[in-house]
Scaffold this motif. Structure first.
Motif, PDB file in Angstrom:
ATOM      1  N   UNK A   1       7.859 -14.435 -11.886  1.00 41.56           N
ATOM      2  CA  UNK A   1       8.780 -14.680 -12.960  1.00 41.56           C
ATOM      3  C   UNK A   1       9.637 -13.411 -13.023  1.00 41.56           C
ATOM      4  N   UNK A   2      10.737 -13.528 -14.071  1.00 39.03           N
ATOM      5  CA  UNK A   2      11.695 -12.348 -13.940  1.00 39.03           C
ATOM      6  C   UNK A   2      11.192 -11.056 -14.125  1.00 39.03           C
ATOM      7  N   UNK A   3      10.138 -10.877 -14.911  1.00 40.34           N
ATOM      8  CA  UNK A   3       9.647  -9.202 -15.093  1.00 40.34           C
ATOM      9  C   UNK A   3       9.040  -9.019 -13.927  1.00 40.34           C
ATOM     10  N   UNK A   4       7.948  -9.967 -13.116  1.00 33.45           N
ATOM     11  CA  UNK A   4       7.498  -9.468 -11.778  1.00 33.45           C
ATOM     12  C   UNK A   4       8.425  -9.272 -10.927  1.00 33.45           C
ATOM     13  N   UNK A   5       9.387 -10.097 -10.727  1.00 34.72           N
ATOM     14  CA  UNK A   5      10.527  -9.540  -9.765  1.00 34.72           C
ATOM     15  C   UNK A   5      11.151  -8.649 -10.073  1.00 34.72           C
ATOM     16  N   UNK A   6      11.648  -8.098 -11.314  1.00 35.25           N
ATOM     17  CA  UNK A   6      12.152  -6.886 -11.474  1.00 35.25           C
ATOM     18  C   UNK A   6      11.301  -5.778 -11.284  1.00 35.25           C
ATOM     19  N   UNK A   7      10.023  -5.789 -11.319  1.00 35.35           N
ATOM     20  CA  UNK A   7       9.199  -4.619 -11.302  1.00 35.35           C
ATOM     21  C   UNK A   7       8.999  -4.519  -9.907  1.00 35.35           C
ATOM     22  N   UNK A   8       9.157  -5.547  -8.882  1.00 39.36           N
ATOM     23  CA  UNK A   8       8.875  -5.239  -7.588  1.00 39.36           C
ATOM     24  C   UNK A   8      10.101  -4.980  -6.741  1.00 39.36           C
ATOM     25  N   UNK A   9      11.410  -4.810  -7.527  1.00 38.81           N
ATOM     26  CA  UNK A   9      12.707  -4.865  -6.883  1.00 38.81           C
ATOM     27  C   UNK A   9      12.641  -3.860  -5.786  1.00 38.81           C
ATOM     28  N   UNK A  10      11.999  -2.708  -5.909  1.00 40.17           N
ATOM     29  CA  UNK A  10      12.319  -1.597  -4.754  1.00 40.17           C
ATOM     30  C   UNK A  10      11.314  -2.020  -3.541  1.00 40.17           C
ATOM     31  N   UNK A  11      10.472  -2.928  -3.722  1.00 42.25           N
ATOM     32  CA  UNK A  11       9.685  -3.466  -2.490  1.00 42.25           C
ATOM     33  C   UNK A  11      10.270  -4.744  -1.862  1.00 42.25           C
ATOM     34  N   UNK A  12      11.041  -5.655  -2.827  1.00 40.90           N
ATOM     35  CA  UNK A  12      11.606  -6.760  -2.283  1.00 40.90           C
ATOM     36  C   UNK A  12      12.970  -6.402  -1.484  1.00 40.90           C
ATOM     37  N   UNK A  13      13.486  -5.209  -1.966  1.00 37.02           N
ATOM     38  CA  UNK A  13      14.815  -5.025  -1.173  1.00 37.02           C
ATOM     39  C   UNK A  13      14.809  -3.347  -1.318  1.00 37.02           C
ATOM     40  N   UNK A  14      14.276  -2.880  -0.150  1.00 38.99           N
ATOM     41  CA  UNK A  14      13.911  -1.600  -0.130  1.00 38.99           C
ATOM     42  C   UNK A  14      15.246  -0.762   0.241  1.00 38.99           C
ATOM     43  N   UNK A  15      15.294   0.426  -0.417  1.00 38.10           N
ATOM     44  CA  UNK A  15      16.384   1.302  -0.092  1.00 38.10           C
ATOM     45  C   UNK A  15      15.892   1.930   1.206  1.00 38.10           C
ATOM     46  N   UNK A  16      17.134   2.324   1.902  1.00 40.84           N
ATOM     47  CA  UNK A  16      17.389   3.415   3.078  1.00 40.84           C
ATOM     48  C   UNK A  16      17.824   4.601   2.384  1.00 40.84           C
ATOM     49  N   UNK A  17      17.008   5.599   2.569  1.00 42.35           N
ATOM     50  CA  UNK A  17      17.510   6.843   2.064  1.00 42.35           C
ATOM     51  C   UNK A  17      17.588   7.944   3.239  1.00 42.35           C
ATOM     52  N   UNK A  18      18.497   8.980   3.141  1.00 41.91           N
ATOM     53  CA  UNK A  18      18.529   9.808   4.023  1.00 41.91           C
ATOM     54  C   UNK A  18      17.555  11.030   3.754  1.00 41.91           C
ATOM     55  N   UNK A  19      17.427  12.061   4.235  1.00 43.40           N
ATOM     56  CA  UNK A  19      16.617  13.238   4.183  1.00 43.40           C
ATOM     57  C   UNK A  19      16.853  14.103   2.828  1.00 43.40           C
ATOM     58  N   UNK A  20      17.944  13.735   2.503  1.00 45.88           N
ATOM     59  CA  UNK A  20      18.449  14.543   1.221  1.00 45.88           C
ATOM     60  C   UNK A  20      17.938  13.720  -0.159  1.00 45.88           C
ATOM     61  N   UNK A  21      17.473  12.402   0.237  1.00 52.43           N
ATOM     62  CA  UNK A  21      17.282  11.501  -0.724  1.00 52.43           C
ATOM     63  C   UNK A  21      18.154  10.614  -1.181  1.00 52.43           C
ATOM     64  N   UNK A  22      19.485  10.527  -0.658  1.00 55.61           N
ATOM     65  CA  UNK A  22      20.421   9.670  -0.941  1.00 55.61           C
ATOM     66  C   UNK A  22      20.287   8.302  -0.322  1.00 55.61           C
ATOM     67  N   UNK A  23      20.473   7.548  -1.296  1.00 52.05           N
ATOM     68  CA  UNK A  23      20.592   5.953  -0.899  1.00 52.05           C
ATOM     69  C   UNK A  23      21.542   5.707  -0.055  1.00 52.05           C
ATOM     70  N   UNK A  24      21.386   5.193   1.465  1.00 49.87           N
ATOM     71  CA  UNK A  24      22.677   5.054   2.088  1.00 49.87           C
ATOM     72  C   UNK A  24      22.517   3.599   2.515  1.00 49.87           C
ATOM     73  N   UNK A  25      21.724   2.721   1.945  1.00 49.17           N
ATOM     74  CA  UNK A  25      21.577   1.578   2.415  1.00 49.17           C
ATOM     75  C   UNK A  25      20.487   0.760   1.916  1.00 49.17           C
ATOM     76  N   UNK A  26      20.091  -0.546   2.296  1.00 47.93           N
ATOM     77  CA  UNK A  26      18.998  -1.350   2.011  1.00 47.93           C
ATOM     78  C   UNK A  26      18.659  -2.227   3.274  1.00 47.93           C
ATOM     79  N   UNK A  27      17.418  -2.714   3.209  1.00 43.33           N
ATOM     80  CA  UNK A  27      17.010  -3.695   3.934  1.00 43.33           C
ATOM     81  C   UNK A  27      16.733  -5.036   3.153  1.00 43.33           C
TER      82      UNK A  27
END
Lengths: 344, 344
Positions: free
Chosen positions: B310-336
């Motif tokens: 459901x929408x709540x589950x999808x929202x809670x799992x957003x960072x797993x479903x479309x994970x961020x690519x981050x650099x060593x300083x923690x900046x989000x540089x992209x997505x998978x």
């Protein structure tokens, strides 16, 4: 952030395969460009016109201003340090101490580095760091030598050092111009992003990156200052291969094992570049899926094909050219190898 | 050297892409099969007839004899331990201690495990192990729970425990028969190899692995003992998702976040399997190049498509479903992310 439309999915061939037991388990596709300094394509696989991010593989190019401007001479930057400026190093003690000494000599310190902290990628170094009660620092970042080079060039040019990783900073604008000049195309509207160490990445067609490396390998058409810079950079890389990567690393093993005949440099997401002065050729390759294991094996195969290794060198490098896959008990369970269809 | 023609490539579509800044940087191809317990293909991408090694993704299947034979009941194996038998765990303290307690209860010890020693894949656990002066053991191997299950079944059947990882040993022959029965095909002449933990891997068409998972999800055609075993295994996995993987792991996050609606299991080289009891479906996917990041994103996308979150589950799992690519300083540089062409 606007994500641009996809390049057309041109056929990118499988060039590397991962074998386990009796079967190929995984397959890697790659585009490869081998080009001379006039831009003539000596050989190509896949789509060499598609823009890629060169990532850390272009560090030899990014080191050119350090030498060409006179900054390296002014600050007595050694060949060992020029090699570090081209490095994606393991974060071993020797790498970290050399970067800190370089920063200290130019009157700067670790706080001036704008790359993030990164744990050493060489596991014994990571374990030693943990056991000593320390934490990874910016100097451990695999790009810290490149950043020391950027800072040195900024100091020499009288530019502010703060913000040197930003696209608009003179350091990065100088590098953009350098890339345009070496790759032979205008890049101000090229797609861009941010690298692992915080600097901009600029999308460049694979074939143009091979051209830039060919111009490093055969710099006779470049200005004398740039030609001298290219020669010094390649000489430094092959003279100090440990500084370019480190223990057990493909870049280091190949440059040591081939005794100065080639300078190679890995980049994240499956990129590898090479400059071959004896042949006057540059090589650029990109694994479609970004796998480092495939980029290494593909680069090894290209160097074999180009005929620059004798039988003794090839034999000594066998475990790098066709690496074993081992399980946790140490049993060899497979290999990563070039495809064996006679076409690669 | 000339420009060569392309090697032939079976059509395996790009389903996952890695974006950095304004451009797609890397691309992953995948085959996917979604099948019901009758073998009807509900949806498919790529080549679902090509044999793959299921690797650790088939651990839920490999746990069936532990329960079906009565070994689990005889040795009072808990649901938490059944989940461990299905695990590729992080080697966290809770995983290792649970395996050691299980072995001790059945009168065995760490020396009976025939998997090799492996460092914990969860970095804080690895750091803690180093700081405590210990070294990784066989109990830290991500497969140690599966091996404890194999040993338990061998003890129950009165078989020698030594050599239980060998293809010819009754434990592995029982598993071969189990796979043939659940996948619906004869496997004695299938290509095989050795897994990371030393047991045989058997090449099985992707679609048949999906069928086996569908039969676990909808076991009404199976014998009562096997149906009960399948139900208990899936119940154990979703009941103890930490035991199946661990902190920050995709298997654990998805099973926790979807509250028992799906059991999923990752395997090395880009394999993922799922059983969906509510829909009576099994899923099997293989990333052509073996990348784990792509297998996770592809599995997440399939679960979204199947309409079980459901929408709540999808929202809670957003960072797993479309994970961020981050650099060593923690900046989000992209997505998978899954490709966005409406076809996947």
């Amino acid at each position: 952030m606007t994500v641009l439309s996809q390049p057309k999915a041109t056929e990118v061939p499988i060039l590397v395969e991962v074998v386990r037991g009796q079967m190929v388990e995984s397959r890697h596709r790659a585009s490869v460009a081998i080009v001379d300094a006039h831009g003539k394509v000596a050989a190509a696989w896949g789509d060499i016109e598609r823009p890629i991010y060169g990532r850390s593989a272009i560090k030899p190019l990014l080191a050119i201003p350090l030498v060409e401007t006179g900054a390296a001479e002014q600050f007595q930057v050694s060949d060992a340090e020029v090699a570090l400026a081209c490095a994606s190093h393991n974060g071993e003690v020797a790498h970290v101490e050399a970067v800190l000494a370089w920063l200290s000599r130019i009157g700067l310190s670790i706080g001036d580095l704008e790359c993030g902290p990164q744990a050493p990628s060489y596991d014994p170094s990571y374990r030693a760091l943990i056991l000593s009660g320390q934490v990874p620092t910016r100097a451990h970042n695999n790009c810290s030598g490149k950043h020391a080079g950027f800072l040195t060039t900024a100091l020499f040019a009288g530019e502010p050092t703060a913000g040197y990783i930003q696209y608009e900073h003179p350091v990065q604008q100088r590098l953009l111009g350098l890339l345009e000049s070496m790759c032979g195309l205008e890049l101000s509207r090229a797609a861009r992003g941010i690298d692992g160490c915080g600097i901009p990445v600029i999308a460049t067609p694979l074939g143009n990156l091979a051209l830039a490396m060919a111009r490093m390998a055969d710099p006779h058409h470049l200005s004398p200052d740039r030609a001298n810079a290219c020669e010094r950079i390649l000489r430094s890389m092959v003279g100090y291969p440990f500084n370019v990567a480190g223990t057990d690393r493909f870049c280091t093993m190949i440059m040591e094992g081939l005794h100065g005949k080639v300078a190679i440099k890995v980049g994240a997401e499956g990129v590898y570049l090479a400059a071959l002065p004896q042949l006057g050729l540059g090589v650029a390759l990109k694994i479609e899926d970004g796998a480092a294991r495939a980029a290494e094996v593909a680069m090894g195969r290209i160097l074999q094909r180009l005929g620059i290794m004798d039988a003794a060198e090839e034999s000594a490098l066998a475990s790098a050219l066709r690496p074993a896959v081992r399980n946790w008990a140490g049993t060899r369970t497979g290999d990563v190898r070039p495809i064996e269809d006679g076409q690669f």
